[in-house]
Motif scaffolding. Structure first.
Motif, mmCIF file in Angstrom:
data_model
loop_
_atom_site.group_PDB
_atom_site.id
_atom_site.type_symbol
_atom_site.label_atom_id
_atom_site.label_comp_id
_atom_site.label_asym_id
_atom_site.label_seq_id
_atom_site.Cartn_x
_atom_site.Cartn_y
_atom_site.Cartn_z
ATOM 1 N N THR A 222 0.809 -1.214 0.000
ATOM 2 C CA THR A 222 0.000 0.000 0.000
ATOM 3 C C THR A 222 0.846 1.269 0.000
ATOM 4 N N VAL A 243 -4.876 5.856 -6.935
ATOM 5 C CA VAL A 243 -5.500 6.255 -5.672
ATOM 6 C C VAL A 243 -6.930 5.739 -5.542
ATOM 7 N N GLN A 246 -6.758 2.239 -4.578
ATOM 8 C CA GLN A 246 -6.218 2.161 -3.221
ATOM 9 C C GLN A 246 -7.315 2.416 -2.191
ATOM 10 N N GLU A 247 -8.134 3.431 -2.416
ATOM 11 C CA GLU A 247 -9.198 3.763 -1.462
ATOM 12 C C GLU A 247 -10.254 2.663 -1.414
#
Length: 357
Positions: A222, A243, A246-247
Motif C-alpha cells: 500500500t 489512488v 487504493q481507497e
C-alpha cells in the motif's frame, strides 16, 4: 528466493483448488474422462476435460503421461492443461475410428483427416488453429521422448486464426459502473465494498481474473500502491494501481473483508459470500452484473476490463512495451491486439507529427 518460489507454488496450488469452489462452496467434481486415467496428484484429476470414446490402452497411457508432463514439467495452468487434453481427446477418438490405436503410429495423413473432419463439422478457424497447435506440440513430445519414431505433426499446417478485438468500455462507461456501485454500497453491505474494490483493481491493473483470485492480502504494497501477482508460467510481476483503487481496497479490507471472513478464509485478498477465497466464476458474474447495470455499455467480463485497461493506457499515451510489462505478456505480438485506438487519437497524432497535416 527458492523458499519464496516454493511458497508461491504452494499458494498457487491452493488457488487452483479454490477454482473448484463457487463463492466459498466446494464445486462438483465430474467423473474421470473415459479412457484417460489421470494421476491422483494431478490438479485436474477427475475433471471432465473432454470425452474419448473407445480409447485404446496405449492412447490412455500416453495421454496420462502427457498430462503429467504438462502439469509437472511445464507447470502449465489447469485451464491450459484442460484445453490441451480436450483437443488431444478429440484426436484420440478420431484416430481410433481410423484404427490408429497407438499414438506412435500417427501420420500426417491421420492428422490432416482429423482437421478436415473438424472443418466439415463447422469448427471455427480459431478452434482449428488451436487444435493444430496442440497436435504439433504433442507429436513433437512423442518423438522427443522416444514414444514415436518421427514427428508426424512437423509438416502440419493450420489456418491462420482471426484475431478479433474484444469489446472495451469507454471511460464514461467505467465511471458509470463505478458510480452505480458507490450508490448501492449502503444497501449491498460488505459485498458492495468487495465488488467496488474488484472492479477498481481490475480496471487499474489489467490483471487476469486468475491473478486476482489468487492474490493474498500481503501481496499488496500500500505504501507504493503496487500489487504482486503470479502470472502464467509462474512468472511473478508487480503491477501499479492508482489512488481510487487504493481507497476502494482499503475500504474493503477495513469494513468489508472482516464481515465475511471465517476461520478458513486464510490470507485471500478477496472472499466469497461464504468466507472462502473468491472463485473466478463469481468474479465474472460480478463484472457482468455491474457492467450490465449501465445503459448501452457493452457486455464484458474480467477479460473485457483487462482490454479496457490496456486501451485506456494506450489512449493516454503509454507505449506498447510498458503495456506489455503491465499485462504480463511474454511476447509483444500478444500485446498488439490491444493497439486499436480511437479515431480522435489517430487524428491528433497525425496532426501533431505529420509535416503535411
Amino acid at each position: 528466493m527458492a523458499r519464496r518460489r516454493d511458497h508461491r507454488r504452494r499458494r498457487r496450488a491452493g488457488a487452483r483448488a479454490g477454482t473448484r469452489r463457487l463463492d466459498g462452496h466446494q464445486g462438483h467434481r465430474g467423473p474421470a474422462r473415459p479412457g484417460l486415467t489421470a494421476s491422483r496428484d494431478s490438479p485436474i484429476a477427475g475433471a471432465r476435460v473432454g470425452r474419448v470414446t473407445d480409447c485404446s490402452e496405449a492412447w490412455a497411457r500416453t495421454l496420462a503421461d502427457y498430462e503429467h508432463h504438462l502439469c509437472q514439467e511445464r507447470d502449465l495452468s489447469d485451464h491450459t492443461v484442460r484445453a490441451y487434453l480436450t483437443d488431444l481427446g478429440s484426436l484420440a477418438a478420431h484416430a481410433t475410428l481410423l484404427h490408429v490405436e497407438d499414438p506412435a503410429d500417427l501420420t500426417i495423413r491421420t492428422l490432416r483427416s482429423w482437421l478436415a473432419n473438424l472443418q466439415t463439422r463447422g469448427r471455427a478457424r480459431t478452434t482449428m488453429a488451436r487444435r493444430s497447435t496442440a497436435a504439433r506440440v504433442f507429436t513433437a513430445w512423442l518423438e522427443r521422448t522416444g514414444r514415436a519414431p518421427t514427428d508426424a505433426g512437423a509438416l502440419l499446417a493450420a489456418p491462420k486464426a482471426h484475431r478479433t478485438l474484444p469489446p472495451a468500455l469507454s471511460q464514461s462507461d467505467m465511471r458509470g459502473v463505478i458510480d452505480a456501485i458507490v450508490d448501492s454500497i449502503e444497501d449491498d453491505g460488505p459485498t458492495g465494498l468487495r465488488d467496488l474494490a474488484v472492479i477498481e483493481l481490475l480496471w487499474a491493473t489489467g490483471i487476469r481474473v486468475g491473478e486476482l483470485v489468487g492474490a493474498d492480502v500481503d501481496d499488496l504494497d500500500t505504501s507504493r500502491r503496487v500489487l504482486r501477482v503470479m502470472g502464467k508460467g509462474s512468472k511473478e510481476r508487480m503491477v501499479p494501481y492508482g489512488v481510487p483503487a487504493q481507497e476502494a481496497v482499503a475500504a474493503w479490507l477495513e469494513r468489508g473483508r472482516p464481515a465475511l471472513a471465517v476461520a478458513g478464509s486464510g490470507p485471500a485478498l478477496f472472499l466469497g459470500a461464504r468466507g472462502g477465497r473468491i472463485d473466478a466464476r463469481v468474479v465474472r458474474r460480478i463484472v457482468h452484473e455491474r457492467v450490465g447495470a449501465v445503459p448501452d455499455a457493452p457486455d464484458v467480463g474480467p477479460h473485457g476490463l483487462r482490454h479496457t485497461a490496456a486501451t485506456h493506457l494506450l489512449e493516454g499515451g503509454a507505449d506498447l512495451r510498458s503495456v506489455q510489462e503491465l499485462l504480463g505478456h511474454a511476447s509483444l505480438g500478444t500485446t498488439q491486439i490491444y493497439t486499436h485506438v480511437s479515431a480522435d487519437r489517430l487524428r491528433a497524432a497525425f496532426t501533431q507529427a505529420h509535416p503535411r497535416a
